[in-house]
Scaffold this active site. Structure first.
Site, PDB file in Angstrom:
ATOM      1  N   ASP A   1      -8.507  32.259  67.606  1.00  0.00           N
ATOM      2  CA  ASP A   1      -8.171  33.707  68.505  1.00  0.00           C
ATOM      3  C   ASP A   1      -9.604  33.022  69.798  1.00  0.00           C
ATOM      4  O   ASP A   1     -10.474  31.747  69.205  1.00  0.00           O
ATOM      5  CB  ASP A   1      -8.442  34.555  68.481  1.00  0.00           C
TER       6      ASP A   1
ATOM      7  N   ASP B   1      -0.742  38.528  61.946  1.00  0.00           N
ATOM      8  CA  ASP B   1      -1.991  37.907  60.911  1.00  0.00           C
ATOM      9  C   ASP B   1      -2.682  39.051  61.105  1.00  0.00           C
ATOM     10  O   ASP B   1      -2.768  39.797  61.813  1.00  0.00           O
ATOM     11  CB  ASP B   1      -3.063  37.331  61.917  1.00  0.00           C
TER      12      ASP B   1
END
Length: 371
Positions: free
Chosen positions: A90, A265
């Site tokens: 990310d 996730d």
């Protein structure tokens, strides 16, 4: 990157994601390895025992420590961590906001202070991609402007315009780099305001390798979250993977799969494991509770995980009470096995056109008891 949509069952999708380091069957759950490892587990646990093909690591944390150039010099994230599957990283924007004091949002990026030593840093769309190139991420997330909920409409509109601008700048920068193994995902924002979500999709250019639904699980109700996913997912390209960031519970995941989401996730399975909460098909149990002191049965009968095939609830109860490090590993292996099997079974149900009945049956049993 190649994404093949293999089957649909109503809105639920089953596909194959072909990345440089692994082929990933979707729907997929990605264990969260913030620092380049899943807490208490190593690459052998992830690959040999759990069979994970795709895990998440965090750009912010790896940038600050050990530094992306250190990772690059040591062969990239895969060699550094000895994980031979794929990594999604990310952008680090969320951590810059949540972990730093004196965050300053600018049109060109985010100025923040390190939570480690107080040093000042600037994340721009190009900077976070450069960091992720050094890490050699298989999937890179663009820098975005995340808003906690509830939020004023004006702040939401500002967030989606800035996020779309940064995403489009990231795409143009990425196109110049000729790095086909580092795939770029955009992030759709807009809170739970459906018009804002539509605007965010409209402002974000086509040409990304995948699209994420961001800015959820940050304070909204479960119904608001599902309504937002149901509205947003169909607006995204059918031939690209759809990723719901940071979500969530088994119920959340099955609901979102039914709405057309492919990737997930969440820290929940590992964080809960470390805090004594273990997942079973009949609900969650708290292994620290007294009844398990003499319980010689596994966490769940018929569970094929490493832990259940070897150890009793009594042993795990003892390890937790004794604060032994081994507890975290054994509990995390079980909870991650539960999550990975959940999406694997959901995928099989989609391929066999029985997803709704699978979901109904799972939830009926899952809600039957928690203790």
């Amino acid at each position: 990157m190649d994404f093949q949509l293999q089957a649909t069952d109503n809105n639920a999708r089953a596909g194959l994601l072909n990345l440089a380091h692994s082929q990933v069957a979707t729907p997929v759950f990605m264990p969260v390895g913030t620092q380049g490892c899943i807490k208490s587990l190593d690459a052998t646990d992830m690959q040999g025992i759990l069979g994970a093909k795709l895990i998440l690591a965090n750009t912010y944390h790896l940038y600050l420590r050990p530094g992306e150039k250190v990772v690059e010099e040591l062969g990239g994230l895969h060699r550094f961590a000895q994980f031979h599957g794929s990594f999604l990283t990310d952008s680090g924007g969320f951590q810059a906001f949540s972990l730093s004091d004196n965050v300053k949002l600018q049109e060109d990026g985010i100025v923040f202070k390190s939570h480690i030593d107080g040093s000042k840093h600037l994340f721009t769309p190009a900077k976070v991609l450069d960091i992720q190139y050094s890490l050699n991420s298989d999937i890179m997330m663009v820098l975005d402007d995340l808003v906690g909920l509830p939020a004023p409409l004006k702040r939401l509109e500002e967030s989606i315009k800035r996020s779309a601008k940064w995403a489009n700048l990231s795409l143009e920068y990425h196109k110049q780099k000729n790095r086909p193994n580092n795939n770029l995902f955009a992030i759709i924002q807009g809170g739970t305001h459906l018009k804002m979500r539509s605007l965010s999709v409209g402002l974000t250019h086509e040409g990304f390798d995948g699209y994420a639904i961001g800015g959820l699980a940050v304070g909204e109700s479960a119904d608001e979250m599902l309504e937002t996913i149901a509205h947003t997912a169909p607006l995204l390209p059918k031939d690209k993977p759809r990723y719901l960031m940071g979500v969530g519970t088994p119920e959340n995941i099955l609901d979102a799969i039914g709405l057309g989401v492919d990737m997930f996730d969440c820290v929940m399975p590992t964080r809960n494991a470390r805090n004594a909460t273990l997942f079973t098909h009949s609900g969650k149990i708290s292994i620290k509770n007294a009844p398990y002191k003499l319980d010689d049965t596994p966490i769940e009968e018929n569970c094929a995980c490493y832990t259940c095939k070897r150890y009793s609830k009594a042993y795990l109860h003892h390890l937790f009470r004794a604060k032994e490090l081994t507890y975290a590993r054994l509990a995390s292996l079980h909870n991650l096995h539960f999550y990975l099997e959940l999406v694997k079974n959901a995928r099989n149900a989609i391929l066999e056109k029985r997803f709704l009945s699978f979901k109904k049956e799972f939830l009926k049993k899952y809600h039957s008891r928690s203790h």
